[in-house]
Design a protein around this motif. Sequence first.
Motif, PDB file in Angstrom:
ATOM      1  N   THR A 125       0.817  -1.157   0.022  1.00 30.00           N
ATOM      2  CA  THR A 125      -0.003  -0.017  -0.120  1.00 30.00           C
ATOM      3  C   THR A 125       1.031   1.293  -0.079  1.00 30.00           C
ATOM      4  OG1 THR A 125      -0.105  -0.082   2.343  1.00 30.00           O
ATOM      5  CG2 THR A 125      -2.042  -1.125   1.363  1.00 30.00           C
ATOM      6  N   CYS A 154      -3.754   2.160  -3.216  1.00 35.43           N
ATOM      7  CA  CYS A 154      -3.791   3.447  -2.811  1.00 35.43           C
ATOM      8  C   CYS A 154      -5.268   4.250  -2.805  1.00 35.43           C
ATOM      9  CB  CYS A 154      -2.755   4.349  -3.993  1.00 35.43           C
ATOM     10  SG  CYS A 154      -1.294   3.810  -4.007  1.00 35.43           S
ATOM     11  N   ARG A 155      -5.117   5.366  -2.302  1.00 29.03           N
ATOM     12  CA  ARG A 155      -6.543   5.950  -2.148  1.00 29.03           C
ATOM     13  C   ARG A 155      -7.049   6.496  -3.545  1.00 29.03           C
ATOM     14  NH1 ARG A 155      -6.085  10.506   2.269  1.00 29.03           N
ATOM     15  NH2 ARG A 155      -4.260  10.910   0.978  1.00 29.03           N
ATOM     16  N   ASP A 156      -6.175   7.004  -4.457  1.00 27.66           N
ATOM     17  CA  ASP A 156      -6.594   7.661  -5.682  1.00 27.66           C
ATOM     18  C   ASP A 156      -5.697   7.185  -6.710  1.00 27.66           C
ATOM     19  OD1 ASP A 156      -8.277   9.524  -3.888  1.00 27.66           O
ATOM     20  OD2 ASP A 156      -6.574  10.824  -3.783  1.00 27.66           O
ATOM     21  N   THR A 190      -7.809   0.993  -6.018  1.00 24.13           N
ATOM     22  CA  THR A 190      -7.985   2.170  -5.175  1.00 24.13           C
ATOM     23  C   THR A 190      -8.940   2.072  -4.152  1.00 24.13           C
ATOM     24  OG1 THR A 190      -9.406   3.069  -7.132  1.00 24.13           O
ATOM     25  CG2 THR A 190      -7.219   3.629  -7.199  1.00 24.13           C
ATOM     26  N   THR A 191      -8.938   2.626  -3.156  1.00 21.53           N
ATOM     27  CA  THR A 191      -9.995   2.500  -2.283  1.00 21.53           C
ATOM     28  C   THR A 191     -10.839   3.792  -2.190  1.00 21.53           C
ATOM     29  OG1 THR A 191      -8.185   3.623  -0.561  1.00 21.53           O
ATOM     30  CG2 THR A 191      -8.468   1.177  -0.923  1.00 21.53           C
ATOM     31  N   ARG A 192     -10.553   4.888  -2.812  1.00 18.95           N
ATOM     32  CA  ARG A 192     -11.394   6.010  -2.670  1.00 18.95           C
ATOM     33  C   ARG A 192     -11.852   6.576  -3.947  1.00 18.95           C
ATOM     34  NH1 ARG A 192      -9.233  11.525   0.377  1.00 18.95           N
ATOM     35  NH2 ARG A 192      -7.691  11.418  -1.546  1.00 18.95           N
ATOM     36  N   ARG A 200      -9.875  -2.463  -0.909  1.00 19.63           N
ATOM     37  CA  ARG A 200      -8.842  -2.948  -0.092  1.00 19.63           C
ATOM     38  C   ARG A 200      -8.308  -4.459  -0.789  1.00 19.63           C
ATOM     39  NH1 ARG A 200     -10.383  -3.895   4.961  1.00 19.63           N
ATOM     40  NH2 ARG A 200      -8.387  -3.307   5.915  1.00 19.63           N
TER      41      ARG A 200
END
Length: 261
Positions: A125, A154-156, A190-192, A200
Amino acid sequence: MNEMTAVSTPVLPDAQTVTEVKHWTDRLFSFRLSRPASLRFRSGEFVMIGLMGETGRALLRAYSIASPSWDETLEFYSIKVPDGPLTSRLQHIAVGDQVILRPKPVGTLVLDALLPGKRLFLVATGTGIAPFASLVRDPDIYARYDEVILTHTCRDVADLAYGRTLVGGLAEDPLVGEEASAKLRYIPTTTREASPRMGRITDLLRKSALGLPDLGADDRVMICGSLALNQEMKAICEAAGLVEGANSAPGGFVVEKAFVG
């Protein structure tokens, strides 16, 4: 002049010169340092790097070496923490500046800490992809495994740029290009922000949502990420019957506990 001028002097202990800096986003950057002629390390290891603090004492943090063991320079990948004692200043380095590097590489994310196997998962991550950036450019990983699966969460979408660029350039790598093209599978998530694969990585593995066979006895896993990822992945590995390994006792999976980010 940038804010690093005051500390970029030849008197720094174990000083190495910045040879390249690239800002990937407003939160992520990579940089290269000159490599001491005497430095030997195994792909996947980390060293302590930093800057001299205002008190005259070095501010050091563990950073995985993102370049392979054969590279003539040392690459690092870092997050920018606005109020971080080190990264708030490190993010402003420029070519020609100096950074402290303690030449004593260590770490558990090395191939020697794993038992022989057929399939190797590299689970990262954020900036935890750094040690795997070293490993996927090392011919030894392809000699040991039939398949290498690099996951990066990653988030984005923008935060995936470093990994995408790395993997995208492997085909042209003179040492591992052919083997990486045949054996390496890259799985970004991605998570967001919306992307082709969201979620996840631990959830996707539990749901068998990656189009891969479930973890088995012949699989090996390297983990480098947040504390939550490390704990969840460790549980997944142990549920699959894998035993945690170390340099002194190779096993089925290893976790880099020094990583923070």
